[in-house]
Design a protein around this motif. Structure first.
Motif, short mmCIF file in Angstrom:
data_model
loop_
_atom_site.label_atom_id
_atom_site.label_comp_id
_atom_site.label_asym_id
_atom_site.label_seq_id
_atom_site.Cartn_x
_atom_site.Cartn_y
_atom_site.Cartn_z
N PRO A 444 -94.02 -11.15 -34.00
CA PRO A 444 -94.96 -11.21 -35.13
C PRO A 444 -95.84 -9.95 -35.18
O PRO A 444 -96.23 -9.43 -34.13
CB PRO A 444 -95.79 -12.46 -34.83
N SER A 445 -96.13 -9.49 -36.38
CA SER A 445 -96.95 -8.28 -36.49
C SER A 445 -98.32 -8.48 -35.85
O SER A 445 -98.92 -7.54 -35.32
CB SER A 445 -97.13 -7.88 -37.96
N SER A 446 -98.81 -9.73 -35.87
CA SER A 446 -100.15 -10.00 -35.35
C SER A 446 -100.26 -9.77 -33.85
O SER A 446 -101.37 -9.60 -33.33
CB SER A 446 -100.56 -11.44 -35.68
N VAL A 447 -99.13 -9.76 -33.14
CA VAL A 447 -99.17 -9.50 -31.70
C VAL A 447 -98.47 -8.18 -31.35
O VAL A 447 -98.27 -7.89 -30.18
CB VAL A 447 -98.55 -10.66 -30.90
N THR A 448 -98.11 -7.42 -32.36
CA THR A 448 -97.48 -6.12 -32.15
C THR A 448 -98.53 -5.03 -32.18
O THR A 448 -99.30 -4.95 -33.14
CB THR A 448 -96.43 -5.84 -33.24
N PRO A 449 -98.60 -4.20 -31.14
CA PRO A 449 -99.56 -3.09 -31.18
C PRO A 449 -99.37 -2.25 -32.45
O PRO A 449 -98.24 -1.94 -32.82
CB PRO A 449 -99.23 -2.29 -29.91
N ARG A 450 -100.47 -1.95 -33.11
CA ARG A 450 -100.46 -1.17 -34.36
C ARG A 450 -99.55 -1.83 -35.41
O ARG A 450 -98.82 -1.18 -36.16
CB ARG A 450 -100.04 0.28 -34.10
N GLY A 451 -99.69 -3.15 -35.48
CA GLY A 451 -98.81 -3.93 -36.33
C GLY A 451 -99.03 -3.72 -37.82
O GLY A 451 -98.15 -4.08 -38.62
N HIS A 452 -100.18 -3.20 -38.25
CA HIS A 452 -100.34 -2.90 -39.68
C HIS A 452 -100.30 -1.40 -39.95
O HIS A 452 -100.31 -1.00 -41.12
CB HIS A 452 -101.62 -3.51 -40.25
N GLN A 453 -100.21 -0.59 -38.88
CA GLN A 453 -100.11 0.85 -39.09
C GLN A 453 -98.66 1.33 -39.12
O GLN A 453 -98.29 2.16 -39.96
CB GLN A 453 -100.87 1.61 -38.00
N PHE A 454 -97.81 0.79 -38.22
CA PHE A 454 -96.45 1.31 -38.19
C PHE A 454 -95.66 1.03 -39.47
O PHE A 454 -94.79 1.83 -39.85
CB PHE A 454 -95.70 0.84 -36.93
N PRO A 455 -95.94 -0.08 -40.20
CA PRO A 455 -95.21 -0.26 -41.47
C PRO A 455 -95.49 0.85 -42.48
O PRO A 455 -94.62 1.18 -43.30
CB PRO A 455 -95.71 -1.61 -41.97
N MET A 456 -96.69 1.42 -42.43
CA MET A 456 -96.97 2.54 -43.33
C MET A 456 -96.08 3.73 -42.98
O MET A 456 -95.59 4.44 -43.86
CB MET A 456 -98.46 2.91 -43.24
N ALA A 457 -95.85 3.95 -41.67
CA ALA A 457 -94.95 5.03 -41.27
C ALA A 457 -93.54 4.78 -41.79
O ALA A 457 -92.84 5.71 -42.23
CB ALA A 457 -94.95 5.17 -39.75
N PHE A 458 -93.12 3.52 -41.74
CA PHE A 458 -91.81 3.18 -42.30
C PHE A 458 -91.76 3.52 -43.78
O PHE A 458 -90.77 4.09 -44.27
CB PHE A 458 -91.51 1.70 -42.09
#
Length: 512
Positions: A444-458
């Motif tokens: 889950p993104s909520s337990v992934t480090p930088r879970g709302h930042q890495f999608p922007m890189a994608f």
């Protein structure tokens, strides 16, 4: 689509003497500076210790309709206080007025002489309208008059220009709430598109809707992977909605928006379980906010600005033809994407929209690119009820997020600022020669480090925006706005009212 009309009222005395008003709501931290009603307030305070602490309805012979409502903001001078205190108090006050039978209350806001509260009256009106809004399905079933009896709000101490501005902002927010908050059949992809066409009729906004499946397959391959299982049901088939606004005068800047419009997200093959699917009809909040902001711009007839937006209205269905993890799909920008999890579908939709908008940006005047989405649980976990702004280096250089956040604080539409980092781009890098990018991991993104930042890189890499980084010949400022935490009041995605974030902040930034 009606909403309470904002009417400028010159003074408290004018409101007391005008029979069109049937209640007076005073929003303040203290009620010791209302000479017209001070004796009555003092008498009530002597026997009711709630006054100044919570919202109270008083019977007053002097007040319009004999209804006097004192809505307390609480303290306003602490380091962490902000204008949302007026927004919240006005919601309480207008709810009392409606419950008491008022249909045309006057609103009097007493704010500190401080820059932080310079728009307190406008914010209070917007808060009142937020409290009064009722879901579109309810209004259609029961009638707007029954569910939303308040037709006018007199705002004391504002000019007619200010009243017009706040009314245009509310019109945009209301459109956003209707689009976001409506159930998935009433607002299926093409009905979402129809609602946009209707909302912009008679304005300067040009609306075009692409529904041809073959065209969408060719031009939006990632989006159509998400939509693939929905094609078996005619009413669930996708649509791409393009909105264009060209303001009068010389164009000084171009704003380009991609809006995530997942009208329903089952999670696809990575099915949401354990009750997590409830509320996923609100996964179109980003698209709704894009449409709402453009509605406000159109009503204000903002000059010198051009806006191009693309909205992907899609249903992520489960079925025999659903896309699955391990598939490799080439994006509109020619990037090979390996699917990591089908419940990370929003970034796929946005990537193709952004790729098209990137082409528009190449020839645009002073372009700024945005995506708005209810994208990650991590955003809600990391920044709570705030919008998360994640920007690239070109946007950071011009202070895009910093300026937007500053304006949002003044309009009760706040955000937190972030940025993409090298770890984010490493995270989404392809793992073999077969693919260029991995869409996501499986935690889950909520337990992934930088879970709302890495999608922007994608999004940057999948849409080809890495070709427009800061040190390229044509840098494009880009800001991703994740409203997973700010998109509804109170955080209940199934039952709470959509907040229409960040419509007010964008309007204040670009239209004032």
């Amino acid at each position: 689509m009606s909403y309470p009309v904002a009417i400028a009222v010159s003074s408290v005395q004018a409101a007391l003497n005008d029979s069109q008003w049937d209640a007076l709501i005073i929003v303040a931290s203290s009620f010791t500076a209302v000479p017209e009603l001070q004796s009555e307030i003092n008498a009530a305070s002597a026997i009711d210790s709630r006054i100044g602490k919570e919202t109270v309805l008083l019977l007053s012979a002097k007040a319009p309709g004999q209804r006097l409502i004192l809505a307390a903001t609480g303290p306003l001078d602490r380091d962490y206080d902000d204008v949302r205190s007026f927004y919240d108090a006005a919601k309480q006050g207008i709810s009392q007025a409606k419950a008491a039978g008022a249909k045309a209350p006057a609103l009097y806001v007493i704010a500190p002489d401080s820059d932080a509260y310079q728009y307190a009256a406008e914010v209070a009106y917007l808060g009142a309208c937020q409290a009064l809004w009722q879901p579109l399905e309810g209004r259609e079933a029961c009638g707007e008059t029954m569910l939303e009896p308040v037709t006018h709000i007199g705002v004391i101490g504002v000019s007619e220009h200010q009243a017009g501005y706040m009314q245009a902002v509310e019109a945009g927010k209301r459109l956003a709430r209707d689009l976001c908050g409506t159930e998935p059949e009433r607002m299926a992809p093409r009905r979402f598109a129809d609602y946009c066409v209707e909302a912009f009729a008679g304005t300067a906004v040009q609306v075009s809707v692409e529904t041809n499946v073959d065209t969408l397959q060719k031009d939006y391959p990632l989006l159509m992977a998400v939509a693939r299982s929905s094609l078996q049901v005619d009413r669930h088939k996708p649509a791409v909605i393009r909105l264009e606004y060209h303001g009068e005068g010389e164009i000084e800047q171009t704003l380009l928006f991609a809006g995530k419009g997942l009208v329903y997200d089952t999670g696809g093959a990575d099915l949401k379980t354990g009750g997590a699917m409830a509320g996923m009809s609100r996964d179109k909040g980003g698209a709704a906010a894009v449409a709402g902001f453009i509605k406000t711009v159109a009503l204000l007839k903002t000059k010198g600005i051009r806006i191009i937006a693309e909205i992907g209205a899609v249903r992520n269905s489960i079925g025999s033809d659903a896309f699955v993890p391990d598939e490799i799909i080439t994006s509109h920008a020619g990037v090979r994407v390996r699917i990591g999890n089908t419940d990370a579908e929003g970034r796929l939709v946005l990537a193709d929209l952004l790729s098209h908008l990137r082409e528009d940006a190449k020839t645009a005047v002073n372009p700024k690119l945005f995506s708005i989405a209810t994208l990650t649980g991590h955003a809600a976990r990391a920044v709570g009820p705030y919008s998360a702004l994640v920007e690239n280096a070109a946007a950071r250089r011009v202070g895009l997020s910093a300026d937007l956040a500053l304006v949002g604080d003044l309009w009760a539409d706040p955000s937190e600022i972030s940025r993409s980092r090298r770890e984010d781009f490493s995270f989404i890098k392809g793992r073999s020669s077969a693919d260029d990018l991995l869409s996501c991991n499986n935690a889950p993104s909520s337990v992934t480090p930088r879970g709302h930042q890495f999608p922007m890189a994608f999004l940057v890499a999948a849409a080809g925006l890495d070709q427009h980084a800061l040190n390229t010949a044509q840098p494009i400022p880009y800001c991703h706005i994740d409203i997973a935490g700010s998109g509804v009041d109170g955080g209940d995605w199934q039952h709470s009212k959509p907040s229409a974030a960040p419509v007010a902040a964008l309007a204040a930034y670009y239209c004032l």
